[in-house]
Motif scaffolding. Structure first.
Motif, PDB file in Angstrom:
ATOM      1  N   GLY A  84      10.069   0.128   4.294  1.00 17.15           N
ATOM      2  CA  GLY A  84      10.009   0.688   5.649  1.00 17.15           C
ATOM      3  C   GLY A  84       8.659   0.455   6.298  1.00 17.15           C
ATOM      4  O   GLY A  84       8.563   0.084   7.473  1.00 17.15           O
ATOM      5  N   ALA A  85       7.602   0.672   5.542  1.00 17.09           N
ATOM      6  CA  ALA A  85       6.252   0.427   6.070  1.00 17.09           C
ATOM      7  C   ALA A  85       6.035  -1.058   6.350  1.00 17.09           C
ATOM      8  O   ALA A  85       5.374  -1.413   7.329  1.00 17.09           O
ATOM      9  CB  ALA A  85       5.212   0.940   5.084  1.00 17.09           C
ATOM     10  N   ALA A  86       6.598  -1.921   5.508  1.00 19.36           N
ATOM     11  CA  ALA A  86       6.452  -3.363   5.721  1.00 19.36           C
ATOM     12  C   ALA A  86       7.098  -3.788   7.036  1.00 19.36           C
ATOM     13  O   ALA A  86       6.534  -4.589   7.787  1.00 19.36           O
ATOM     14  CB  ALA A  86       7.066  -4.134   4.557  1.00 19.36           C
ATOM     15  N   ILE A 116      10.652   5.285  -8.543  1.00 21.98           N
ATOM     16  CA  ILE A 116      10.674   3.875  -8.170  1.00 21.98           C
ATOM     17  C   ILE A 116      11.462   3.639  -6.882  1.00 21.98           C
ATOM     18  O   ILE A 116      10.991   2.984  -5.972  1.00 21.98           O
ATOM     19  CB  ILE A 116      11.260   3.024  -9.319  1.00 21.98           C
ATOM     20  CG1 ILE A 116      10.303   2.969 -10.489  1.00 21.98           C
ATOM     21  CG2 ILE A 116      11.590   1.605  -8.851  1.00 21.98           C
ATOM     22  CD1 ILE A 116       9.059   2.170 -10.217  1.00 21.98           C
ATOM     23  N   LEU A 117      12.676   4.165  -6.798  1.00 12.82           N
ATOM     24  CA  LEU A 117      13.512   3.894  -5.630  1.00 12.82           C
ATOM     25  C   LEU A 117      12.906   4.446  -4.332  1.00 12.82           C
ATOM     26  O   LEU A 117      12.851   3.718  -3.330  1.00 12.82           O
ATOM     27  CB  LEU A 117      14.928   4.426  -5.836  1.00 12.82           C
ATOM     28  CG  LEU A 117      15.935   4.057  -4.748  1.00 12.82           C
ATOM     29  CD1 LEU A 117      16.057   2.546  -4.620  1.00 12.82           C
ATOM     30  CD2 LEU A 117      17.281   4.684  -5.041  1.00 12.82           C
ATOM     31  N   PRO A 118      12.431   5.695  -4.307  1.00 21.96           N
ATOM     32  CA  PRO A 118      11.784   6.156  -3.073  1.00 21.96           C
ATOM     33  C   PRO A 118      10.525   5.354  -2.733  1.00 21.96           C
ATOM     34  O   PRO A 118      10.227   5.132  -1.548  1.00 21.96           O
ATOM     35  CB  PRO A 118      11.424   7.615  -3.361  1.00 21.96           C
ATOM     36  CG  PRO A 118      12.330   8.029  -4.449  1.00 21.96           C
ATOM     37  CD  PRO A 118      12.581   6.799  -5.247  1.00 21.96           C
ATOM     38  N   ALA A 119       9.803   4.902  -3.745  1.00 23.56           N
ATOM     39  CA  ALA A 119       8.604   4.102  -3.497  1.00 23.56           C
ATOM     40  C   ALA A 119       8.966   2.746  -2.900  1.00 23.56           C
ATOM     41  O   ALA A 119       8.289   2.258  -1.986  1.00 23.56           O
ATOM     42  CB  ALA A 119       7.813   3.928  -4.787  1.00 23.56           C
ATOM     43  N   LEU A 171       0.829  -1.208   0.000  1.00 21.59           N
ATOM     44  CA  LEU A 171       0.000   0.000   0.000  1.00 21.59           C
ATOM     45  C   LEU A 171       0.864   1.259   0.000  1.00 21.59           C
ATOM     46  O   LEU A 171       0.627   2.187  -0.779  1.00 21.59           O
ATOM     47  CB  LEU A 171      -0.931   0.000   1.210  1.00 21.59           C
ATOM     48  CG  LEU A 171      -1.862   1.193   1.340  1.00 21.59           C
ATOM     49  CD1 LEU A 171      -2.863   1.188   0.193  1.00 21.59           C
ATOM     50  CD2 LEU A 171      -2.571   1.167   2.668  1.00 21.59           C
ATOM     51  N   PHE A 172       1.885   1.296   0.842  1.00 20.14           N
ATOM     52  CA  PHE A 172       2.770   2.458   0.864  1.00 20.14           C
ATOM     53  C   PHE A 172       3.574   2.571  -0.423  1.00 20.14           C
ATOM     54  O   PHE A 172       3.865   3.676  -0.889  1.00 20.14           O
ATOM     55  CB  PHE A 172       3.707   2.387   2.070  1.00 20.14           C
ATOM     56  CG  PHE A 172       3.136   3.023   3.295  1.00 20.14           C
ATOM     57  CD1 PHE A 172       3.607   4.243   3.733  1.00 20.14           C
ATOM     58  CD2 PHE A 172       2.118   2.413   4.001  1.00 20.14           C
ATOM     59  CE1 PHE A 172       3.078   4.832   4.867  1.00 20.14           C
ATOM     60  CE2 PHE A 172       1.583   2.985   5.122  1.00 20.14           C
ATOM     61  CZ  PHE A 172       2.062   4.206   5.556  1.00 20.14           C
ATOM     62  N   PHE A 173       3.962   1.447  -1.021  1.00 14.97           N
ATOM     63  CA  PHE A 173       4.658   1.475  -2.304  1.00 14.97           C
ATOM     64  C   PHE A 173       3.780   2.104  -3.381  1.00 14.97           C
ATOM     65  O   PHE A 173       4.224   2.970  -4.131  1.00 14.97           O
ATOM     66  CB  PHE A 173       5.057   0.053  -2.717  1.00 14.97           C
ATOM     67  CG  PHE A 173       5.577  -0.044  -4.121  1.00 14.97           C
ATOM     68  CD1 PHE A 173       6.856   0.399  -4.430  1.00 14.97           C
ATOM     69  CD2 PHE A 173       4.799  -0.566  -5.134  1.00 14.97           C
ATOM     70  CE1 PHE A 173       7.339   0.319  -5.731  1.00 14.97           C
ATOM     71  CE2 PHE A 173       5.266  -0.658  -6.424  1.00 14.97           C
ATOM     72  CZ  PHE A 173       6.549  -0.213  -6.736  1.00 14.97           C
ATOM     73  N   LEU A 174       2.532   1.693  -3.437  1.00 16.62           N
ATOM     74  CA  LEU A 174       1.632   2.212  -4.469  1.00 16.62           C
ATOM     75  C   LEU A 174       1.298   3.686  -4.254  1.00 16.62           C
ATOM     76  O   LEU A 174       1.167   4.435  -5.226  1.00 16.62           O
ATOM     77  CB  LEU A 174       0.348   1.381  -4.517  1.00 16.62           C
ATOM     78  CG  LEU A 174       0.512  -0.042  -5.027  1.00 16.62           C
ATOM     79  CD1 LEU A 174      -0.791  -0.808  -4.908  1.00 16.62           C
ATOM     80  CD2 LEU A 174       1.027  -0.054  -6.457  1.00 16.62           C
ATOM     81  N   THR A 175       1.158   4.106  -2.998  1.00 19.53           N
ATOM     82  CA  THR A 175       0.819   5.512  -2.759  1.00 19.53           C
ATOM     83  C   THR A 175       1.985   6.452  -2.999  1.00 19.53           C
ATOM     84  O   THR A 175       1.772   7.623  -3.281  1.00 19.53           O
ATOM     85  CB  THR A 175       0.296   5.721  -1.329  1.00 19.53           C
ATOM     86  OG1 THR A 175       1.273   5.271  -0.401  1.00 19.53           O
ATOM     87  CG2 THR A 175      -1.011   4.998  -1.117  1.00 19.53           C
ATOM     88  N   SER A 176       3.209   5.969  -2.904  1.00 18.28           N
ATOM     89  CA  SER A 176       4.360   6.849  -3.128  1.00 18.28           C
ATOM     90  C   SER A 176       5.043   6.588  -4.464  1.00 18.28           C
ATOM     91  O   SER A 176       6.168   7.023  -4.683  1.00 18.28           O
ATOM     92  CB  SER A 176       5.364   6.693  -1.988  1.00 18.28           C
ATOM     93  OG  SER A 176       5.827   5.365  -1.932  1.00 18.28           O
ATOM     94  N   LEU A 177       4.379   5.913  -5.356  1.00 19.36           N
ATOM     95  CA  LEU A 177       4.957   5.572  -6.659  1.00 19.36           C
ATOM     96  C   LEU A 177       5.172   6.793  -7.539  1.00 19.36           C
ATOM     97  O   LEU A 177       6.050   6.791  -8.400  1.00 19.36           O
ATOM     98  CB  LEU A 177       4.064   4.553  -7.370  1.00 19.36           C
ATOM     99  CG  LEU A 177       4.674   3.763  -8.517  1.00 19.36           C
ATOM    100  CD1 LEU A 177       5.937   3.054  -8.070  1.00 19.36           C
ATOM    101  CD2 LEU A 177       3.684   2.746  -9.034  1.00 19.36           C
ATOM    102  N   SER A 178       4.423   7.861  -7.336  1.00 22.83           N
ATOM    103  CA  SER A 178       4.571   9.047  -8.179  1.00 22.83           C
ATOM    104  C   SER A 178       5.901   9.766  -7.949  1.00 22.83           C
ATOM    105  O   SER A 178       6.334  10.534  -8.800  1.00 22.83           O
ATOM    106  CB  SER A 178       3.416  10.018  -7.923  1.00 22.83           C
ATOM    107  OG  SER A 178       3.456  10.461  -6.585  1.00 22.83           O
TER     108      SER A 178
END
Length: 132
Positions: A53-55, A44-47, A34-41
């Motif tokens: 980190g969220a995991a 890629i690397l920050p997402a 979920l955090f990967f998808l929300t920060s994908l914009s």
């Protein structure tokens, strides 16, 4: 050998005996995705780093809280968590803080994450442990 009164029953033994591994891995994966998808914009690397980190944080939180709430957990571990909730909460806090610190290379943020996990799991273990 018994793990009852007077013996060296540590928070690590308590956490590993009652930790719901499947639930915490699935919860960590879902939170990380979920955090990967929300920060994908943002790229890629920050997402990826945000998702990992969220995991780690969700893995620690769900594992710590789920161990106290699970009826399948070992009764000695639940009894220890009820008697010493903040000692029990130290193990999920260390796992989450160290994991987050390794991923972000930010010791101050990792300490904050560890303290937040410690307080959350400790309070929940204290409240739920008194009711059983």
């Amino acid at each position: 050998m018994t793990l009852e009164r007077g013996n060296a029953f540590t928070p690590v033994a308590s956490a590993t005996m009652i930790w719901p591994w499947t639930m915490s891995v699935l919860g960590g994966a879902a939170g990380g995705a979920l955090f990967f998808l929300t920060s994908l914009s943002g790229g890629i690397l920050p997402a990826v780093m945000s998702g990992l980190g969220a995991a780690v944080i969700f893995f620690s939180l769900i594992g710590g809280v789920g161990g106290v709430l699970s009826k399948k957990a070992d009764r000695r571990g639940r009894r220890y968590a009820a008697a010493y909730p903040f000692r029990y909460a130290a193990v999920p806090a260390i796992v989450g803080g160290v994991g987050y610190g390794i991923l972000t290379l930010s010791p101050f943020t990792a300490i904050f994450v560890a303290l937040a996990i410690w307080a959350t799991v400790g309070v929940i273990a204290m409240v739920v442990g008194d009711k059983k």
